[in-house]
Design a protein around this motif. Structure first.
Motif, PDB file in Angstrom:
ATOM      1  N   THR A  15       0.849  -1.108   0.013  1.00  0.00           N
ATOM      2  CA  THR A  15      -0.044   0.130  -0.109  1.00  0.00           C
ATOM      3  C   THR A  15       0.889   1.272  -0.124  1.00  0.00           C
ATOM      4  O   THR A  15       0.273   2.243  -0.454  1.00  0.00           O
ATOM      5  CB  THR A  15      -0.937  -0.050   1.316  1.00  0.00           C
ATOM      6  OG1 THR A  15      -0.284  -0.320   2.342  1.00  0.00           O
ATOM      7  CG2 THR A  15      -2.054  -1.258   1.129  1.00  0.00           C
ATOM      8  N   LEU A  16       2.053   1.324   0.773  1.00  0.00           N
ATOM      9  CA  LEU A  16       2.870   2.449   0.694  1.00  0.00           C
ATOM     10  C   LEU A  16       3.286   2.827  -0.707  1.00  0.00           C
ATOM     11  O   LEU A  16       3.852   3.816  -1.068  1.00  0.00           O
ATOM     12  CB  LEU A  16       4.009   2.043   1.440  1.00  0.00           C
ATOM     13  CG  LEU A  16       3.677   1.748   2.912  1.00  0.00           C
ATOM     14  CD1 LEU A  16       4.964   1.414   3.735  1.00  0.00           C
ATOM     15  CD2 LEU A  16       3.270   3.145   3.589  1.00  0.00           C
ATOM     16  N   ARG A  17       3.357   2.011  -1.742  1.00  0.00           N
ATOM     17  CA  ARG A  17       3.929   2.217  -3.200  1.00  0.00           C
ATOM     18  C   ARG A  17       2.824   2.465  -4.268  1.00  0.00           C
ATOM     19  O   ARG A  17       3.149   2.512  -5.297  1.00  0.00           O
ATOM     20  CB  ARG A  17       4.944   0.978  -3.715  1.00  0.00           C
ATOM     21  CG  ARG A  17       6.084   1.155  -2.639  1.00  0.00           C
ATOM     22  CD  ARG A  17       7.095  -0.036  -3.350  1.00  0.00           C
ATOM     23  NE  ARG A  17       6.633  -1.325  -3.053  1.00  0.00           N
ATOM     24  CZ  ARG A  17       7.059  -2.409  -3.702  1.00  0.00           C
ATOM     25  NH1 ARG A  17       8.059  -2.170  -4.639  1.00  0.00           N
ATOM     26  NH2 ARG A  17       6.797  -3.350  -3.453  1.00  0.00           N
ATOM     27  N   LEU A  18       1.516   2.590  -3.908  1.00  0.00           N
ATOM     28  CA  LEU A  18       0.365   2.871  -4.636  1.00  0.00           C
ATOM     29  C   LEU A  18       0.430   4.041  -5.084  1.00  0.00           C
ATOM     30  O   LEU A  18       0.687   5.174  -4.200  1.00  0.00           O
ATOM     31  CB  LEU A  18      -0.768   2.514  -4.020  1.00  0.00           C
ATOM     32  CG  LEU A  18      -1.164   0.785  -3.602  1.00  0.00           C
ATOM     33  CD1 LEU A  18      -2.222   0.581  -2.805  1.00  0.00           C
ATOM     34  CD2 LEU A  18      -1.043  -0.109  -4.852  1.00  0.00           C
ATOM     35  N   GLU A  19      -0.093   4.422  -6.157  1.00  0.00           N
ATOM     36  CA  GLU A  19      -0.204   5.853  -6.719  1.00  0.00           C
ATOM     37  C   GLU A  19      -1.571   6.036  -7.325  1.00  0.00           C
ATOM     38  O   GLU A  19      -2.054   5.121  -8.053  1.00  0.00           O
ATOM     39  CB  GLU A  19       0.923   6.194  -7.626  1.00  0.00           C
ATOM     40  CG  GLU A  19       2.220   6.504  -7.165  1.00  0.00           C
ATOM     41  CD  GLU A  19       3.524   6.459  -8.223  1.00  0.00           C
ATOM     42  OE1 GLU A  19       2.798   6.901  -9.450  1.00  0.00           O
ATOM     43  OE2 GLU A  19       4.369   6.636  -7.818  1.00  0.00           O
ATOM     44  N   PRO A  20      -2.158   7.021  -7.213  1.00  0.00           N
ATOM     45  CA  PRO A  20      -3.315   7.454  -7.897  1.00  0.00           C
ATOM     46  C   PRO A  20      -3.359   7.139  -9.397  1.00  0.00           C
ATOM     47  O   PRO A  20      -2.372   7.422 -10.136  1.00  0.00           O
ATOM     48  CB  PRO A  20      -3.742   8.902  -7.595  1.00  0.00           C
ATOM     49  CG  PRO A  20      -3.207   9.338  -6.265  1.00  0.00           C
ATOM     50  CD  PRO A  20      -1.632   8.207  -6.487  1.00  0.00           C
ATOM     51  N   GLY A  21      -4.398   6.730 -10.044  1.00  0.00           N
ATOM     52  CA  GLY A  21      -4.342   6.228 -11.366  1.00  0.00           C
ATOM     53  C   GLY A  21      -4.157   4.841 -11.687  1.00  0.00           C
ATOM     54  O   GLY A  21      -4.375   4.216 -12.880  1.00  0.00           O
ATOM     55  N   MET A  22      -3.359   4.234 -10.875  1.00  0.00           N
ATOM     56  CA  MET A  22      -3.178   2.790 -11.014  1.00  0.00           C
ATOM     57  C   MET A  22      -4.243   1.908 -11.035  1.00  0.00           C
ATOM     58  O   MET A  22      -5.382   2.156 -10.578  1.00  0.00           O
ATOM     59  CB  MET A  22      -2.086   2.127 -10.073  1.00  0.00           C
ATOM     60  CG  MET A  22      -0.762   2.665  -9.785  1.00  0.00           C
ATOM     61  SD  MET A  22       0.266   2.129  -8.592  1.00  0.00           S
ATOM     62  CE  MET A  22       1.759   2.616  -9.111  1.00  0.00           C
TER      63      MET A  22
ATOM     64  N   VAL B 206      -0.869  -4.690  -9.931  1.00  0.00           N
ATOM     65  CA  VAL B 206      -1.640  -3.393 -10.848  1.00  0.00           C
ATOM     66  C   VAL B 206      -1.152  -3.778 -11.960  1.00  0.00           C
ATOM     67  O   VAL B 206       0.176  -4.133 -12.417  1.00  0.00           O
ATOM     68  CB  VAL B 206      -1.516  -2.055 -10.186  1.00  0.00           C
ATOM     69  CG1 VAL B 206      -2.148  -2.151  -8.697  1.00  0.00           C
ATOM     70  CG2 VAL B 206       0.206  -1.752  -9.900  1.00  0.00           C
ATOM     71  N   HIS B 207      -1.562  -2.878 -13.029  1.00  0.00           N
ATOM     72  CA  HIS B 207      -1.048  -2.929 -14.496  1.00  0.00           C
ATOM     73  C   HIS B 207      -0.042  -1.972 -14.448  1.00  0.00           C
ATOM     74  O   HIS B 207      -0.092  -0.787 -13.794  1.00  0.00           O
ATOM     75  CB  HIS B 207      -2.289  -2.550 -15.528  1.00  0.00           C
ATOM     76  CG  HIS B 207      -3.368  -3.452 -15.627  1.00  0.00           C
ATOM     77  ND1 HIS B 207      -3.186  -4.771 -16.169  1.00  0.00           N
ATOM     78  CD2 HIS B 207      -4.529  -3.737 -15.078  1.00  0.00           C
ATOM     79  CE1 HIS B 207      -4.064  -5.533 -16.116  1.00  0.00           C
ATOM     80  NE2 HIS B 207      -5.180  -4.989 -15.698  1.00  0.00           N
ATOM     81  N   ARG B 208       1.026  -2.186 -15.267  1.00  0.00           N
ATOM     82  CA  ARG B 208       2.172  -1.341 -15.366  1.00  0.00           C
ATOM     83  C   ARG B 208       1.612   0.067 -16.055  1.00  0.00           C
ATOM     84  O   ARG B 208       1.149  -0.145 -17.177  1.00  0.00           O
ATOM     85  CB  ARG B 208       3.254  -1.919 -16.117  1.00  0.00           C
ATOM     86  CG  ARG B 208       4.555  -1.078 -16.064  1.00  0.00           C
ATOM     87  CD  ARG B 208       5.492  -1.895 -16.963  1.00  0.00           C
ATOM     88  NE  ARG B 208       6.145  -3.125 -16.057  1.00  0.00           N
ATOM     89  CZ  ARG B 208       7.106  -3.074 -15.068  1.00  0.00           C
ATOM     90  NH1 ARG B 208       7.517  -1.921 -14.746  1.00  0.00           N
ATOM     91  NH2 ARG B 208       7.534  -4.406 -14.525  1.00  0.00           N
ATOM     92  N   PRO B 209       2.071   1.027 -15.638  1.00  0.00           N
ATOM     93  CA  PRO B 209       1.556   2.353 -16.335  1.00  0.00           C
ATOM     94  C   PRO B 209       2.432   2.256 -17.709  1.00  0.00           C
ATOM     95  O   PRO B 209       3.152   1.986 -17.929  1.00  0.00           O
ATOM     96  CB  PRO B 209       2.022   3.555 -15.314  1.00  0.00           C
ATOM     97  CG  PRO B 209       2.245   2.917 -14.147  1.00  0.00           C
ATOM     98  CD  PRO B 209       2.679   1.577 -14.302  1.00  0.00           C
ATOM     99  N   GLU B 210       1.428   2.863 -18.592  1.00  0.00           N
ATOM    100  CA  GLU B 210       1.854   2.839 -20.131  1.00  0.00           C
ATOM    101  C   GLU B 210       3.222   3.577 -20.179  1.00  0.00           C
ATOM    102  O   GLU B 210       3.937   3.315 -21.043  1.00  0.00           O
ATOM    103  CB  GLU B 210       0.817   3.655 -20.935  1.00  0.00           C
ATOM    104  CG  GLU B 210      -0.314   2.680 -21.247  1.00  0.00           C
ATOM    105  CD  GLU B 210      -1.287   3.348 -22.145  1.00  0.00           C
ATOM    106  OE1 GLU B 210      -1.120   4.389 -22.730  1.00  0.00           O
ATOM    107  OE2 GLU B 210      -2.457   2.567 -22.126  1.00  0.00           O
TER     108      GLU B 210
END
Length: 457
Positions: free
Chosen positions: A393-400, A446-450
């Motif tokens: 949870t500490l490495r989550l970012e909005p939009g993931m 989570v899906h890797r951001p594009e």
């Protein structure tokens, strides 16, 4: 080495492009099958139908490698290979054996000090690979012996020149240093070749199991991650990696139904057989001096911290450190593969079980270190999709965007696959996590951001 300095002649020997092989079996159809498999290889093949005929051929010609069947009338395979070991120790020895021939195999390893044994029926590609590795090993060993001989020769010359030829002494000293460096490098390469060979052999062990239940590669990756994460001693890390590759070695003679059955569902007779496999694995490695510490780890990796394990009922820190680490890695992976309980255990539940039994089955201190590593590192080992990240949870970012459903420790669904994370959701997850029992932590796929995919293909 600089181009201006001549290389010792021992290092200029090219890799072997051909070899003489002696194939021994009392069944002509087996010999024909072996010749068919090897017809396109750069080998000169000679056959013999008995141990006595093979010995006669060995007296007349020099062979690089001998493959012998285990069971033959008169002189059997282990006896033949033990005789060849005494008379022609440079010759690589390989035994052909069935799964039921475990006693013959152990005899061949102990008395004949064979390089490998190959189970019948064999896989053609694996057979060719084993022969190439065996001949490459033989070539490396010959180079090592040549370098040792060269070192001894240069030492004698150095003593003769000692008093009056100071310049020559300096020159020879430099050559000796370079030769010693090459010898050290060859020794390190040889030790590394043992690690590589055990990992190749572990893939053969895995073939006894269905494709979706093969634990060896995962166990190897997990102990290597633990060794890196906690900066284990290099020697222990190497032995631990080889033990992870070969811990199932003692199961090779088992029938398929025992090999694939969850250990908690075994019958009384099956459990008695199951409890013998760590010792059987150790015995198969006893004759290989570089693997003696690995064999010790394998023998004791089913011991329990409370002293009720097998085979020796060791307790606490009397259990070798490597065995304590391997037990954790094996249980963590085999729980998830359905090889311990009737059902597959999800990763988070496997973590809970290790926490629950940390003072009965496992060294509590090592268990805590292991779980710390699992939470930080192991998720990257646990899946193979390069487009999916595994985060806490500490490495989550909005939009993931979630790639898998997220469940609480109670089993309640928290978020669905495909859910886009917002700052509010991330804060709520962190709050829920603090209220979980036993310090349970969430693992999110989570899906890797594009943009990350484009930057780091």
């Amino acid at each position: 080495m600089s181009d201006s300095v001549s290389q010792p002649e021992a290092t200029k020997e090219p890799l072997p492009t051909s070899a003489r092989l002696l194939l021994v079996d009392d069944e002509e159809n087996i010999l024909r099958s072996l010749k068919r498999v090897l017809r396109k290889e750069p080998y000169e093949l000679t056959t013999a139908t008995s141990g006595d005929e093979a010995i006669q051929l060995m007296e007349d010609r020099r062979f690089d490698l001998v493959i012998s069947d285990a069971r033959m009338p008169g002189m059997d395979g282990p006896t033949l290979l033990a005789t060849i070991k005494k008379r022609y120790p440079w010759c690589i020895r390989i035994l052909l054996t069935g799964y039921a021939d475990i006693n013959s195999t152990i005899s061949a390893i102990n008395d004949g000090q064979i390089y490998r044994y190959i189970s019948k029926p064999w896989d053609d590609d694996e057979l060719r690979l084993v022969l190439r590795q065996a001949l490459a090993f033989q070539h490396s060993e010959r180079r090592r012996l040549a370098l040792e001989k060269l070192t001894r020769k240069q030492n004698r010359e150095l003593q003769e020149l000692n008093a009056t030829l100071e310049q020559k002494v300096r020159t020879r000293t430099e050559e000796l240093r370079e030769t010693t460096d090459m010898l050290d490098l060859a020794y390190q390469e040889l030790r590394q070749s043992y690690v590589t060979t055990t990992e190749v052999f572990s893939s053969l062990i895995d073939k006894r199991l269905p494709a979706n239940r093969q634990p060896n590669a995962k166990v190897i990756a997990l102990v290597k991650a633990f060794a890196d994460y906690h900066e284990l001693d290099e020697e222990l890390a190497r032995n631990l990696a080889m033990a992870a590759a070969l811990y199932n070695l003692g199961k090779l003679s088992w029938p398929d139904e025992l090999f694939t059955a969850p250990s908690d569902l075994l019958s009384k007779d099956q459990r008695l057989e199951y409890m013998k496999y760590p010792v059987a694995g150790e015995q198969l490695l006893m004759a290989l001096e570089p693997l003696k510490d690995t064999a010790k780890i394998i023998r004791h990796h089913q011991e329990k911290w409370n002293g009720y394990g097998v085979p020796d009922r060791l307790e606490g820190k009397d259990i070798p450190l490597g065995a304590r680490i391997l037990r954790l890695a094996v249980d963590f992976i085999e729980l998830q593969f359905g090889l311990i309980l009737e059902r597959r255990v999800p990763r988070d539940n496997a973590i809970k079980l290790i926490k629950r039994y940390r003072e009965r089955l496992y060294d509590p201190e090592i268990a805590d270190q292991f779980l710390e590593m699992v939470i930080e590192v192991a998720p990257d080992i646990d899946h193979e999709d390069p487009d999916v990240l595994v985060l806490d949870t500490l490495r989550l970012e909005p939009g993931m965007v979630l790639a898998r459903n997220l469940y609480a420790a109670s089993g309640m669904l928290l978020l669905n696959e495909g859910k886009a994370l917002t700052s509010i959701l991330i804060d709520k997850l962190a709050a829920f996590e603090k209220g979980e029992p036993d310090g349970h932590r969430y693992t999110l796929y989570v899906h890797r951001p594009e943009e990350a995919t484009e930057t780091n293909p």
